[in-house]
Write an enzyme that holds these catalytic residues in place. Structure first.
Site, PDB file in Angstrom:
ATOM      1  NE  ARG A 192      -3.526   2.278   2.661  1.00 28.84           N
ATOM      2  CZ  ARG A 192      -3.943   2.920   3.746  1.00 28.84           C
ATOM      3  NH1 ARG A 192      -3.494   2.565   4.939  1.00 28.84           N
ATOM      4  NH2 ARG A 192      -4.807   3.900   3.657  1.00 28.84           N
ATOM      5  CG  HIS A 193      -1.044   4.904  -0.624  1.00 28.01           C
ATOM      6  ND1 HIS A 193      -1.235   5.558   0.573  1.00 28.01           N
ATOM      7  CD2 HIS A 193      -2.269   4.485  -1.017  1.00 28.01           C
ATOM      8  CE1 HIS A 193      -2.511   5.538   0.878  1.00 28.01           C
ATOM      9  NE2 HIS A 193      -3.171   4.896  -0.058  1.00 28.01           N
ATOM     10  N   GLY A 194       2.323   4.937   1.098  1.00 25.43           N
ATOM     11  CA  GLY A 194       2.672   5.405   2.438  1.00 25.43           C
ATOM     12  C   GLY A 194       1.698   6.440   2.976  1.00 25.43           C
ATOM     13  N   GLY A 240      -0.140  -0.250  -4.522  1.00 23.12           N
ATOM     14  CA  GLY A 240      -1.559   0.071  -4.694  1.00 23.12           C
ATOM     15  C   GLY A 240      -2.149   0.663  -3.419  1.00 23.12           C
ATOM     16  CB  ALA A 295       3.980   1.540   4.205  1.00 25.16           C
TER      17      ALA A 295
END
Ligand code: NAG
Ligand code: NAG
Ligand code: NAG
Ligand code: NAG
Ligand code: NAG
Length: 460
Positions: free
Chosen positions: A80-82, A348, A391
């Site tokens: 996952r994005h931060g 993602g 994240a």
């Protein structure tokens, strides 16, 4: 304060041991007591508290291969994005709450005075969910830890050789997370003579936008989340909003569930983005935070998790993509061919990971999470605060244990998780063939044509 400072300095000077004792509490000083209930707005360090002391800490003995012979040869990471700014919708709700508190709240508590006299509303709608600096670091640090956890796979040689592939969702926060992950590695190895590209693939990383049946039946269906609506109008949530109203000394009808959510977000964002324990956190005690956490888990359960079958089925395309990578790597390794991909890094969203985790059968609860079973679900395994902080990452690692014995390990947020149905003798590293056997039905039948097309109206 002056006295305290002198006191500390004296200690530091006289007894060197206390330098350490002095530094550690400072690091923990600003953690709100409710920080472990922030769902998908939670900090990665709350899931792995040992990282608070040392953000690069890695413990390779958690991997526990069945024999010393086992060597990893492929890693697929779905990340996952931060940490990010609020979306426009969240920012708007926080602004409304802030305006209400400024105009109507009264009381002498120091936290309320701090909100009214010092705290400034700095969230704006144009922040639009962008990655923040902390989010850049989330991914840089993760990249470095993973290179320490799997040094033979995430290595300078493999990166330079083009054996590490990057795929991302087109959203700016994901693209920037991917850039940050790469920067973590290139800075680690001081690579300045070469750049590494990434592919943008929304069909894969934002499959939820492409699955017509999911969009129609869940995402855009106003009744799909009726359990969430009922809980948010129910007695547990009412108690939370009344307690907030009491703390602000405003009439009960001033605070609804959206305002409670906005207050919870304010505490969560201030902590995730700036690592501060903001005065907004004082609007909740731990009991309230657990109710807020439940309301959010309920939403994720019905919108992305086990609530509806189509939620997980919408991720079939990613599921197949993952297994085709694993199969190719396994075939290449077995047949003695040169590996085409040692590592795939796919960036993602929480909405990418949760349906996939659900399809794979992880964190399956005993029964549904509903508006009426808050009390009996306090020990639920379906807990997005643990599963999906910023994240969050699912790692699938293939090992060669000699003589064609291939194993697959799954790690969520750098902790081993056992595949459902394979929890006994083979944990934590079942034979790859057994994993495929367990998912054989999905491997055969889960596809876009059966899962994601809209149901044809028979009489139309
Ligand atoms: C590393 O993990 C192992 C196995 O889980 C554990 O026994 C050990 O205490 C850990 N070491 C550190 C330094 O955390
Ligand atoms: C992404 O990074 C670029 C360059 O590093 C920067 O200019 C841009 O503002 C960032 N975008 C977001 C959405 O964070
Ligand atoms: C298969 O993986 C093992 C473990 O990393 C490695 O020793 C072996 O060389 C690999 N085979 C090929 C063909 O890459
Ligand atoms: C699941 O819930 C049912 C009904 O609440 C209970 O009877 C059963 O023992 C539970 N099973 C497990 C494995 O917890
Ligand atoms: C759900 C399922 O298929 N579980 C099986 C997974 O594989 C193990 C070992 O092969 C079986 O014992 C389970 O029944």
């Amino acid at each position: 304060m002056t006295f305290f400072w002198k006191f500390t300095v004296i200690h530091v000077l006289i007894i060197p041991c206390c330098v350490v004792n002095y530094v550690i509490p400072e690091d923990n000083f600003d953690i709100p007591s409710i920080a472990k209930y922030f769902n998908t707005k939670g900090r990665y360090e709350e899931v792995n508290p040992h990282l608070i002391k040392d953000i690069f800490a890695v413990n390779r003995s958690i991997l526990q291969p069945p024999s010393a012979q086992c060597q990893p040869f492929h890693l697929t990471a779905i990340i996952r994005h931060g940490t990010r700014y609020p979306t426009s919708k969240n920012a708007k709700e926080m602004q409304q709450l802030y305006n209400m508190v400024m105009s109507s709240a009264s009381g002498k508590e120091s936290w309320l005075r701090e909100i009214k006299s010092q705290w400034r509303m700095w969230y704006t709608e144009d922040m639009d969910g962008r990655l923040v600096q902390k989010g850049v670091e989330d991914h840089k640090h993760l990249a470095i830890r993973l290179s320490k956890l799997f040094p033979s796979l995430i290595s300078e040689e493999k990166l330079r050789g083009g054996f590490i592939k990057f795929i991302t969702s087109s959203k700016h926060r994901c693209v920037n997370s991917t850039l940050s992950f790469k920067a973590g590695l290139t800075e680690l190895w001081a690579i300045t003579d070469k750049e590494f590209d990434h592919a943008v693939n929304d069909a894969l990383m934002r499959f939820f936008d492409h699955c017509a049946r999911f969009v129609q039946e869940v995402d855009k269906n106003p009744t799909a989340l009726s359990e969430v609506d009922k809980f948010r109008q129910g007695p547990e949530m009412r108690r939370v909003t009344e307690k907030i109203a009491d703390r602000l000394r405003v009439p009960y009808n001033t605070i609804n569930d959206d305002m409670a959510e906005a207050a919870f977000y304010l505490c969560a964002y201030e902590f995730a983005i700036k690592t501060v324990n903001s005065p907004w956190c004082q609007l909740f005690d731990e009991v309230d935070a657990q109710v807020m956490e439940y309301a959010n888990d309920l939403k994720q359960f019905w919108k992305r998790g086990y609530g509806y079958d189509i939620n997980s089925k919408s991720s079939c395309i990613l599921f197949h993509d993952v297994f085709s990578r694993l199969n190719r790597a396994a075939d290449e390794n077995r047949s003695g061919q040169q590996m085409t991909e040692a590592v795939t890094v796919q960036v993602g969203h929480a909405e990418t990971l949760l349906p996939l985790l659900t399809l794979l059968g992880f964190f399956k609860n005993n029964g549904s999470i509903t508006s009426t079973n808050y009390a009996t679900q306090t020990q639920r395994s379906f807990r997005t605060s643990h599963m999906l902080p910023y994240a969050a990452n699912l790692l699938l690692v293939l090992y060669d244990c000699g003589a064609g014995d291939l194993r697959l390990q799954a790690l969520l947020n750098e902790q081993p998780v056992t595949f459902p149905g394979l929890s006994d003798q083979q944990a934590p590293m079942p034979r790859y063939e057994d994993v495929k056997e367990n998912y054989s039905e999905l491997l055969q039948a889960c596809d876009l044509s059966t899962g994601c097309q809209p149901i044809k109206k028979i009489l139309a």
